[in-house]
Design a protein around this motif. Structure first.
Motif, PDB file in Angstrom:
ATOM      1  N   VAL A  13       5.504   3.893  -2.053  1.00  0.00           N
ATOM      2  CA  VAL A  13       4.774   3.253  -3.170  1.00  0.00           C
ATOM      3  C   VAL A  13       5.151   1.786  -3.264  1.00  0.00           C
ATOM      4  O   VAL A  13       4.281   0.914  -3.399  1.00  0.00           O
ATOM      5  CB  VAL A  13       5.083   3.992  -4.499  1.00  0.00           C
ATOM      6  CG1 VAL A  13       4.524   3.222  -5.678  1.00  0.00           C
ATOM      7  CG2 VAL A  13       4.509   5.397  -4.450  1.00  0.00           C
ATOM      8  N   GLU A  14       6.436   1.481  -3.149  1.00  0.00           N
ATOM      9  CA  GLU A  14       6.885   0.094  -3.232  1.00  0.00           C
ATOM     10  C   GLU A  14       6.324  -0.727  -2.080  1.00  0.00           C
ATOM     11  O   GLU A  14       5.847  -1.854  -2.268  1.00  0.00           O
ATOM     12  CB  GLU A  14       8.408   0.060  -3.217  1.00  0.00           C
ATOM     13  CG  GLU A  14       8.991  -1.316  -3.423  1.00  0.00           C
ATOM     14  CD  GLU A  14      10.511  -1.295  -3.400  1.00  0.00           C
ATOM     15  OE1 GLU A  14      11.089  -2.363  -3.112  1.00  0.00           O
ATOM     16  OE2 GLU A  14      11.107  -0.242  -3.658  1.00  0.00           O
ATOM     17  N   TYR A  16       3.643  -0.169  -0.391  1.00  0.00           N
ATOM     18  CA  TYR A  16       2.185  -0.280  -0.533  1.00  0.00           C
ATOM     19  C   TYR A  16       1.827  -1.478  -1.414  1.00  0.00           C
ATOM     20  O   TYR A  16       0.939  -2.264  -1.085  1.00  0.00           O
ATOM     21  CB  TYR A  16       1.626   1.013  -1.126  1.00  0.00           C
ATOM     22  CG  TYR A  16       0.133   1.007  -1.321  1.00  0.00           C
ATOM     23  CD1 TYR A  16      -0.729   1.127  -0.243  1.00  0.00           C
ATOM     24  CD2 TYR A  16      -0.428   0.886  -2.593  1.00  0.00           C
ATOM     25  CE1 TYR A  16      -2.093   1.121  -0.414  1.00  0.00           C
ATOM     26  CE2 TYR A  16      -1.792   0.886  -2.780  1.00  0.00           C
ATOM     27  CZ  TYR A  16      -2.626   0.996  -1.691  1.00  0.00           C
ATOM     28  OH  TYR A  16      -3.982   0.985  -1.866  1.00  0.00           O
ATOM     29  N   PHE A  17       2.526  -1.640  -2.514  1.00  0.00           N
ATOM     30  CA  PHE A  17       2.214  -2.756  -3.412  1.00  0.00           C
ATOM     31  C   PHE A  17       2.708  -4.086  -2.847  1.00  0.00           C
ATOM     32  O   PHE A  17       2.070  -5.114  -3.044  1.00  0.00           O
ATOM     33  CB  PHE A  17       2.794  -2.506  -4.810  1.00  0.00           C
ATOM     34  CG  PHE A  17       2.052  -1.425  -5.547  1.00  0.00           C
ATOM     35  CD1 PHE A  17       0.720  -1.580  -5.895  1.00  0.00           C
ATOM     36  CD2 PHE A  17       2.676  -0.234  -5.864  1.00  0.00           C
ATOM     37  CE1 PHE A  17       0.026  -0.580  -6.559  1.00  0.00           C
ATOM     38  CE2 PHE A  17       1.997   0.778  -6.525  1.00  0.00           C
ATOM     39  CZ  PHE A  17       0.668   0.600  -6.875  1.00  0.00           C
ATOM     40  N   LYS A  18       3.815  -4.088  -2.126  1.00  0.00           N
ATOM     41  CA  LYS A  18       4.319  -5.323  -1.526  1.00  0.00           C
ATOM     42  C   LYS A  18       3.417  -5.819  -0.403  1.00  0.00           C
ATOM     43  O   LYS A  18       3.307  -7.013  -0.173  1.00  0.00           O
ATOM     44  CB  LYS A  18       5.720  -5.103  -0.956  1.00  0.00           C
ATOM     45  CG  LYS A  18       6.818  -5.155  -1.976  1.00  0.00           C
ATOM     46  CD  LYS A  18       8.161  -5.042  -1.287  1.00  0.00           C
ATOM     47  CE  LYS A  18       9.285  -5.087  -2.287  1.00  0.00           C
ATOM     48  NZ  LYS A  18      10.599  -4.891  -1.650  1.00  0.00           N
ATOM     49  N   SER A  19       2.779  -4.894   0.327  1.00  0.00           N
ATOM     50  CA  SER A  19       1.972  -5.286   1.477  1.00  0.00           C
ATOM     51  C   SER A  19       0.549  -5.668   1.100  1.00  0.00           C
ATOM     52  O   SER A  19      -0.260  -5.937   1.982  1.00  0.00           O
ATOM     53  CB  SER A  19       1.940  -4.151   2.494  1.00  0.00           C
ATOM     54  OG  SER A  19       1.229  -3.048   1.955  1.00  0.00           O
ATOM     55  N   GLY A  20       0.230  -5.691  -0.154  1.00  0.00           N
ATOM     56  CA  GLY A  20      -1.119  -6.069  -0.574  1.00  0.00           C
ATOM     57  C   GLY A  20      -2.110  -4.945  -0.353  1.00  0.00           C
ATOM     58  O   GLY A  20      -3.220  -5.177   0.126  1.00  0.00           O
ATOM     59  N   ASP A  21      -1.737  -3.737  -0.693  1.00  0.00           N
ATOM     60  CA  ASP A  21      -2.581  -2.539  -0.601  1.00  0.00           C
ATOM     61  C   ASP A  21      -3.015  -2.214   0.833  1.00  0.00           C
ATOM     62  O   ASP A  21      -4.133  -1.754   1.053  1.00  0.00           O
ATOM     63  CB  ASP A  21      -3.825  -2.682  -1.501  1.00  0.00           C
ATOM     64  CG  ASP A  21      -3.466  -2.909  -2.959  1.00  0.00           C
ATOM     65  OD1 ASP A  21      -2.367  -2.472  -3.351  1.00  0.00           O
ATOM     66  OD2 ASP A  21      -4.268  -3.514  -3.690  1.00  0.00           O
ATOM     67  N   SER A  22      -2.142  -2.443   1.797  1.00  0.00           N
ATOM     68  CA  SER A  22      -2.461  -2.148   3.189  1.00  0.00           C
ATOM     69  C   SER A  22      -1.760  -0.855   3.618  1.00  0.00           C
ATOM     70  O   SER A  22      -0.535  -0.795   3.710  1.00  0.00           O
ATOM     71  CB  SER A  22      -2.023  -3.299   4.099  1.00  0.00           C
ATOM     72  OG  SER A  22      -2.170  -2.924   5.445  1.00  0.00           O
ATOM     73  N   VAL A  26       2.038  -0.169   5.551  1.00  0.00           N
ATOM     74  CA  VAL A  26       3.007   0.775   4.977  1.00  0.00           C
ATOM     75  C   VAL A  26       3.420   1.796   6.029  1.00  0.00           C
ATOM     76  O   VAL A  26       4.606   2.138   6.152  1.00  0.00           O
ATOM     77  CB  VAL A  26       2.423   1.477   3.730  1.00  0.00           C
ATOM     78  CG1 VAL A  26       3.341   2.589   3.254  1.00  0.00           C
ATOM     79  CG2 VAL A  26       2.189   0.474   2.624  1.00  0.00           C
TER      80      VAL A  26
END
Length: 117
Positions: A13-14, A16-22, A26
């Motif tokens: 989850v972390e 996912y949000f750090k990668s800009g929804d990619s 992830v």
């Protein structure tokens, strides 16, 4: 039965949000630490205990071939060779038996060489 632990879920989850929804990014991040830790079988032959056993056996009888050392230690030949090479830094070689040259050998060689021509 759960496939992932709570730690894995939090990581996903972390990331996912750090990668800009990619999702692909992830997946790559998730595989990286797992591959380093879980690839291959754990080493069972080159343990410190086995290395010490091989060292003692070689010190006791250094002229015994590696195959016979392996049989005496009840280990595979390949494992003993790996321990000898990578852990004990021994390198294989074969003893060559040569005759000592005598002063008369040079003359005999020349005489034989000229006879055959």
């Amino acid at each position: 039965m759960e496939q992932w632990s709570a730690e894995h879920r939090a990581f996903v989850v972390e990331a996912y949000f750090k990668s800009g929804d990619s999702v692909v990014a992830v997946q790559r991040q998730f595989r990286r630490p797992l591959k380093r830790n879980s690839m291959g079988r754990p080493r069972s032959a080159r343990t410190p205990e086995n290395v010490e056993r091989v060292r003692e056996a070689v010190e006791a009888s250094p002229r015994r071939p590696a195959r016979k050392q392996a049989a005496a230690l009840r280990m595979s030949y390949r494992s003993v060779r790996r321990i000898l090479r990578y852990d004990l830094h021994f390198h294989p070689y074969k003893m060559a038996i040569v005759q000592q040259l005598k002063p008369t050998d040079y003359a005999k060689r020349n005489a034989f060489h000229f006879q055959s021509k």
